[in-house]
Design an enzyme around this catalytic site. Structure first.
Site, PDB file in Angstrom:
ATOM      1  N   GLU A 119       8.631  26.646 -19.153  1.00 33.32           N
ATOM      2  CA  GLU A 119       7.864  25.387 -19.289  1.00 33.32           C
ATOM      3  C   GLU A 119       8.673  24.358 -20.071  1.00 33.32           C
ATOM      4  OE1 GLU A 119       3.699  25.589 -20.102  1.00 33.32           O
ATOM      5  OE2 GLU A 119       3.590  23.435 -20.531  1.00 33.32           O
ATOM      6  N   GLU A 149      10.266  22.749 -26.401  1.00 31.08           N
ATOM      7  CA  GLU A 149       9.564  21.552 -26.885  1.00 31.08           C
ATOM      8  C   GLU A 149      10.241  21.112 -28.196  1.00 31.08           C
ATOM      9  OE1 GLU A 149       6.749  19.459 -26.028  1.00 31.08           O
ATOM     10  OE2 GLU A 149       7.648  18.542 -27.800  1.00 31.08           O
ATOM     11  N   ASP A 178      15.650  20.436 -26.770  1.00 32.60           N
ATOM     12  CA  ASP A 178      15.732  19.946 -25.397  1.00 32.60           C
ATOM     13  C   ASP A 178      15.702  21.123 -24.406  1.00 32.60           C
ATOM     14  OD1 ASP A 178      16.540  18.820 -22.956  1.00 32.60           O
ATOM     15  OD2 ASP A 178      17.834  17.362 -23.941  1.00 32.60           O
ATOM     16  N   ASP A 226       7.127  12.821 -20.289  1.00 35.91           N
ATOM     17  CA  ASP A 226       7.120  11.494 -20.902  1.00 35.91           C
ATOM     18  C   ASP A 226       7.411  10.444 -19.837  1.00 35.91           C
ATOM     19  OD1 ASP A 226       6.497  12.313 -23.465  1.00 35.91           O
ATOM     20  OD2 ASP A 226       8.576  12.766 -23.921  1.00 35.91           O
ATOM     21  N   LYS A 229       9.355   1.807 -18.675  1.00 36.53           N
ATOM     22  CA  LYS A 229      10.160   0.637 -18.283  1.00 36.53           C
ATOM     23  C   LYS A 229      11.161   1.036 -17.195  1.00 36.53           C
ATOM     24  CE  LYS A 229       9.879  -1.532 -22.772  1.00 36.53           C
ATOM     25  NZ  LYS A 229      10.435  -1.473 -24.114  1.00 36.53           N
ATOM     26  N   ASP A 246      -0.445  12.015 -15.277  1.00 38.20           N
ATOM     27  CA  ASP A 246      -1.619  11.128 -15.287  1.00 38.20           C
ATOM     28  C   ASP A 246      -1.150   9.680 -15.238  1.00 38.20           C
ATOM     29  OD1 ASP A 246      -0.568  11.713 -18.000  1.00 38.20           O
ATOM     30  OD2 ASP A 246      -1.985  10.138 -18.576  1.00 38.20           O
ATOM     31  N   THR A 305      -5.052  20.956 -20.304  1.00 38.05           N
ATOM     32  CA  THR A 305      -4.594  20.853 -21.696  1.00 38.05           C
ATOM     33  C   THR A 305      -5.381  19.727 -22.384  1.00 38.05           C
ATOM     34  OG1 THR A 305      -2.869  19.242 -21.190  1.00 38.05           O
ATOM     35  CG2 THR A 305      -2.247  21.576 -21.060  1.00 38.05           C
ATOM     36  N   ARG A 306      -5.291  19.689 -23.712  1.00 34.87           N
ATOM     37  CA  ARG A 306      -5.982  18.627 -24.446  1.00 34.87           C
ATOM     38  C   ARG A 306      -5.466  17.264 -24.006  1.00 34.87           C
ATOM     39  NH1 ARG A 306      -5.387  19.374 -30.572  1.00 34.87           N
ATOM     40  NH2 ARG A 306      -3.460  20.286 -29.801  1.00 34.87           N
ATOM     41  N   TYR A 307      -4.156  17.228 -23.728  1.00 34.98           N
ATOM     42  CA  TYR A 307      -3.547  15.973 -23.276  1.00 34.98           C
ATOM     43  C   TYR A 307      -4.230  15.491 -21.990  1.00 34.98           C
ATOM     44  CZ  TYR A 307      -0.236  12.547 -21.702  1.00 34.98           C
ATOM     45  OH  TYR A 307       0.315  11.371 -21.277  1.00 34.98           O
TER      46      TYR A 307
HETATM   47  C1  LIG Z   1       3.166  13.720 -22.793  1.00 34.56           C
HETATM   48  S1  LIG Z   1       3.636  15.176 -23.563  1.00 34.56           S
HETATM   49  C2  LIG Z   1       2.854  16.449 -22.586  1.00 34.56           C
HETATM   50  C3  LIG Z   1       2.754  17.761 -23.289  1.00 34.56           C
HETATM   51  C4  LIG Z   1       2.223  18.933 -22.479  1.00 34.56           C
HETATM   52  N1  LIG Z   1       3.095  19.260 -21.384  1.00 34.56           N
HETATM   53  C5  LIG Z   1       0.814  18.716 -21.990  1.00 34.56           C
HETATM   54  O1  LIG Z   1       0.615  18.536 -20.794  1.00 34.56           O
HETATM   55  O2  LIG Z   1      -0.102  18.745 -22.805  1.00 34.56           O
HETATM   56  C6  LIG Z   1       5.364  15.341 -23.090  1.00 34.56           C
HETATM   57  C7  LIG Z   1       6.090  16.362 -23.916  1.00 34.56           C
HETATM   58  O3  LIG Z   1       7.409  16.546 -23.422  1.00 34.56           O
HETATM   59  C8  LIG Z   1       8.255  16.783 -24.532  1.00 34.56           C
HETATM   60  N2  LIG Z   1       9.650  16.533 -24.109  1.00 34.56           N
HETATM   61  C9  LIG Z   1      10.228  15.343 -23.819  1.00 34.56           C
HETATM   62  N3  LIG Z   1      11.509  15.506 -23.470  1.00 34.56           N
HETATM   63  C10 LIG Z   1      11.757  16.840 -23.519  1.00 34.56           C
HETATM   64  C11 LIG Z   1      12.904  17.643 -23.271  1.00 34.56           C
HETATM   65  N4  LIG Z   1      14.063  17.108 -22.897  1.00 34.56           N
HETATM   66  N5  LIG Z   1      12.799  18.977 -23.426  1.00 34.56           N
HETATM   67  C12 LIG Z   1      11.621  19.533 -23.804  1.00 34.56           C
HETATM   68  N6  LIG Z   1      10.499  18.822 -24.054  1.00 34.56           N
HETATM   69  C13 LIG Z   1      10.575  17.493 -23.909  1.00 34.56           C
HETATM   70  C14 LIG Z   1       7.723  15.850 -25.589  1.00 34.56           C
HETATM   71  O4  LIG Z   1       8.097  16.205 -26.901  1.00 34.56           O
HETATM   72  C15 LIG Z   1       6.226  15.971 -25.375  1.00 34.56           C
HETATM   73  O5  LIG Z   1       5.639  16.971 -26.162  1.00 34.56           O
END
Ligand SMILES: C[S@@+](CC[C@H](N)C(=O)[O-])C[C@H]1O[C@@H](n2cnc3c(N)ncnc32)[C@H](O)[C@@H]1O
Length: 226
Positions: free
Chosen positions: A57, A82, A109, A131, A135, A167, A205-207
């Site tokens: 994941e 994460e 990463d 994420d 832009k 979303d 998920t909560r998100y």
């Molecule tokens: C909008 S959140 C969604 C979190 C989760 N997947 C959910 O659905 O609840 C996006 C997540 O991706 C992580 N993220 C961004 N770039 C990443 C990378 N290169 N490797 C691992 N995680 C990353 C961020 O820290 C963030 O927690």
């Protein structure tokens, strides 16, 4: 990774609220025990001592989906990456509470660890609500780009599955465009219902719940590695 197509930049924060004492002890004691080793191949045998199917994941947030899947499939192995410390703490809490023995974590990463997975070693890759980098000039930073997708494709076994949820309507269209241009992934949707309804075994998920509360739609994509 030689990846001219994607600039690796993390979006937003990697540090958040101060940790409580119990959370600090999770980070100090449980995280080292569960962390993916810093060097060497990242495969089932190294992580779990056997040849179990592997799931990966990317950006697990607070770890709800990761823990749910790991609980559902105790004989499979799960790797989650994460960079956000508060998210990692959340995942550690789920792992402890559910007594999960089949999860390994990387705080950082995801692509750094994915590169070390042998080709064809993964059964599932999950990317939920990546994420958005909204832009247009930041589009190269989106995880859905041919650089990261080449890596995901290489690490998935033929027949393996890539699950993507979003979303964000811009990201949704972007993802359909980029994924539609790939010959190595087959979109598993047969009708609109398949990407408008959360598939079985895919928890909210909560998100995602927050996105829906705020009136946003959520799209679910499943692709088979050809
Ligand atoms: C909008 S959140 C969604 C979190 C989760 N997947 C959910 O659905 O609840 C996006 C997540 O991706 C992580 N993220 C961004 N770039 C990443 C990378 N290169 N490797 C691992 N995680 C990353 C961020 O820290 C963030 O927690």
């Amino acid at each position: 990774m030689a990846d001219p197509l994607t600039i690796r930049r993390l979006y937003g924060r990697s540090k958040g609220h101060k940790l409580r004492a119990g959370q600090e002890s999770l980070v100090e004691e449980l995280l080292p025990a569960l962390s993916v080793p810093e060097q060497g191949a990242v495969d089932s045998r190294t992580l779990f001592g056997d040849d179990r199917p592997l799931h990966f994941e990317i950006g697990f947030g607070a770890g709800e989906h990761l823990a749910f899947r790991a609980d559902l499939l105790p004989d499979h192995g799960f790797i989650g990456a994460e960079p956000f410390l508060n998210g990692v703490v959340g995942a550690l809490g789920h792992i402890r509470d559910r007594h999960l023995a089949n999860v390994r974590l990387h705080m950082g990463d995801a692509l750094d660890v994915l590169e070390r997975v042998p080709d064809g070693a993964l059964r599932f890759v999950y990317l939920l609500h990546p994420d958005p980098w909204p832009k247009a000039r930041h589009a190269k930073r989106r995880m859905i780009n041919n650089g990261p997708l080449d890596l995901i494709a290489a690490k998935l076994a033929p027949g393996g599955e890539f699950r993507l949820g979003t979303d964000d309507p811009v990201y949704c269209r972007w993802a359909m465009m980029v994924m539609g241009g790939r010959r190595d992934f087959e979109w598993l949707a047969e009708s609109a219902k398949d990407f408008l309804t959360r598939p079985g075994g895919w928890p909210e998920t909560r998100y995602e719940a927050k996105a829906r509360r705020q009136g946003r739609e959520v799209w679910y994509f499943r692709y088979r590695r050809v």
